[in-house]
Design a protein around this motif. Structure first.
Motif, mmCIF file in Angstrom:
data_model
loop_
_atom_site.group_PDB
_atom_site.id
_atom_site.type_symbol
_atom_site.label_atom_id
_atom_site.label_comp_id
_atom_site.label_asym_id
_atom_site.label_seq_id
_atom_site.Cartn_x
_atom_site.Cartn_y
_atom_site.Cartn_z
ATOM 1 N N ARG A 1 0.823 -1.200 0.000
ATOM 2 C CA ARG A 1 0.000 0.000 0.000
ATOM 3 C C ARG A 1 0.861 1.255 0.000
ATOM 4 O O ARG A 1 0.584 2.219 -0.718
ATOM 5 C CB ARG A 1 -0.933 -0.006 1.210
ATOM 6 C CG ARG A 1 -1.866 1.196 1.254
ATOM 7 C CD ARG A 1 -2.825 1.097 2.424
ATOM 8 N NE ARG A 1 -3.716 2.240 2.462
ATOM 9 C CZ ARG A 1 -4.660 2.424 3.364
ATOM 10 N NH1 ARG A 1 -4.827 1.502 4.332
ATOM 11 N NH2 ARG A 1 -5.435 3.487 3.338
ATOM 12 N N THR B 1 0.907 4.102 -2.890
ATOM 13 C CA THR B 1 0.611 5.487 -2.517
ATOM 14 C C THR B 1 1.743 6.416 -2.929
ATOM 15 O O THR B 1 1.520 7.504 -3.470
ATOM 16 C CB THR B 1 0.385 5.591 -0.999
ATOM 17 O OG1 THR B 1 -0.727 4.766 -0.632
ATOM 18 C CG2 THR B 1 0.092 7.036 -0.593
ATOM 19 N N ASP B 2 2.972 5.971 -2.690
ATOM 20 C CA ASP B 2 4.125 6.783 -3.066
ATOM 21 C C ASP B 2 4.201 6.954 -4.579
ATOM 22 O O ASP B 2 4.519 8.042 -5.077
ATOM 23 C CB ASP B 2 5.399 6.140 -2.535
ATOM 24 C CG ASP B 2 6.636 6.971 -2.833
ATOM 25 O OD1 ASP B 2 6.672 8.141 -2.418
ATOM 26 O OD2 ASP B 2 7.554 6.459 -3.485
ATOM 27 N N ARG C 1 1.590 9.496 -5.586
ATOM 28 C CA ARG C 1 1.987 10.858 -5.199
ATOM 29 C C ARG C 1 3.135 11.375 -6.065
ATOM 30 O O ARG C 1 3.325 12.579 -6.207
ATOM 31 C CB ARG C 1 2.390 10.880 -3.731
ATOM 32 C CG ARG C 1 1.244 10.638 -2.783
ATOM 33 C CD ARG C 1 0.250 11.787 -2.830
ATOM 34 N NE ARG C 1 -0.924 11.511 -2.020
ATOM 35 C CZ ARG C 1 -2.122 11.216 -2.491
ATOM 36 N NH1 ARG C 1 -2.316 11.170 -3.811
ATOM 37 N NH2 ARG C 1 -3.127 10.985 -1.693
#
Length: 242
Positions: A2, A6-7, A10
């Motif tokens: 996860r 997410t990284d 972003r």
């Protein structure tokens, strides 16, 4: 997993509060460009790199030892052009270093012109007898790009070198006892270079060297135009803290 996803998200679509603002996706685009250009130089210009100077210096050693298929003059010309481009990038960053968006837009525009000129030369010559002019034009551009990327200071997005990025991915991982910062960004950087190398290689191996250079010039133009359009006097474009 996860955290990795997410990284990655972003990096591709930074939050407004991210201190690097829109820079990460633009740096990924430059990384794709590097892959395309090095595919052109290695496969189409006599086994020489114009962006990866570590490989180029090693090739120079191989060539001086008499290894077949390598050229010491080509490696030296590439190294000289790269250094000249890096010098120009360092000087260019002086007046515009206070605003990273304008620096990226200006440098990307100059590099796009150099790469487009290389595409025109390659197309006009039909791929023959222009090895050194192309090495000089591309080496200048990649030296400029590397110097500017260094000044922009976005972690794990140098656009031309993956060794430290991949080392950090493994050495800083939870399996090694680290916190594993920016795993998505590091993987995206490697994938961007891979994508550029793949596309560039396909075009060069099909005899479309000029088309590969035109693609690289287009990517640079998009990067420069986007940086220019998004530039604003806010914290995202200010130099990162020392």
């Amino acid at each position: 997993m996860r955290a990795l996803l997410t990284d990655a998200l972003r990096t591709l679509a930074p939050l407004r509060t991210d201190r690097h603002g829109p820079l990460p996706p633009l740096m990924l685009l430059l990384t794709v460009t590097t892959g395309v250009v090095d595919a052109v130089s290695y496969l189409g210009l006599g086994h020489v790199f114009v962006a990866n100077m570590t490989g180029n210096v090693v090739f120079l050693g191989f060539a001086l030892a008499g290894a077949p298929g390598l050229s010491a003059p080509a490696s030296l010309v590439s190294l000289g052009a790269f250094l000249a481009g890096a010098l120009a990038g360092g000087r260019l960053a002086g007046p515009t270093a206070a605003h990273r968006g304008r620096l990226l837009a200006l440098a990307g525009g100059i590099q796009a012109v150099l790469t487009a000129a290389a595409a025109v030369v390659a197309a006009a010559a039909g791929g023959g007898g222009v090895q050194y002019p192309l090495i000089v034009l591309l080496g200048l551009g990649m030296g400029l790009q590397n110097a500017v990327a260094r000044r922009l200071g976005v972690p794990d997005l140098t656009t031309t070198v993956l060794t430290l990025t991949l080392t950090g991915l493994a050495a800083d991982s939870p399996a090694a006892g680290g916190a594993g910062p920016r795993p998505g960004r590091r993987i995206l950087s490697a994938l961007a270079m891979l994508l550029g190398g793949l596309v560039g290689a396909v075009l060069v191996l099909r005899g479309q060297l000029a088309a590969a250079l035109a693609l690289a010039a287009l990517l640079l133009l998009v990067t420069a135009a986007t940086a220019r359009r998004l530039s604003a006097p806010d914290a995202h474009w200010a130099p990162p803290p020392a």
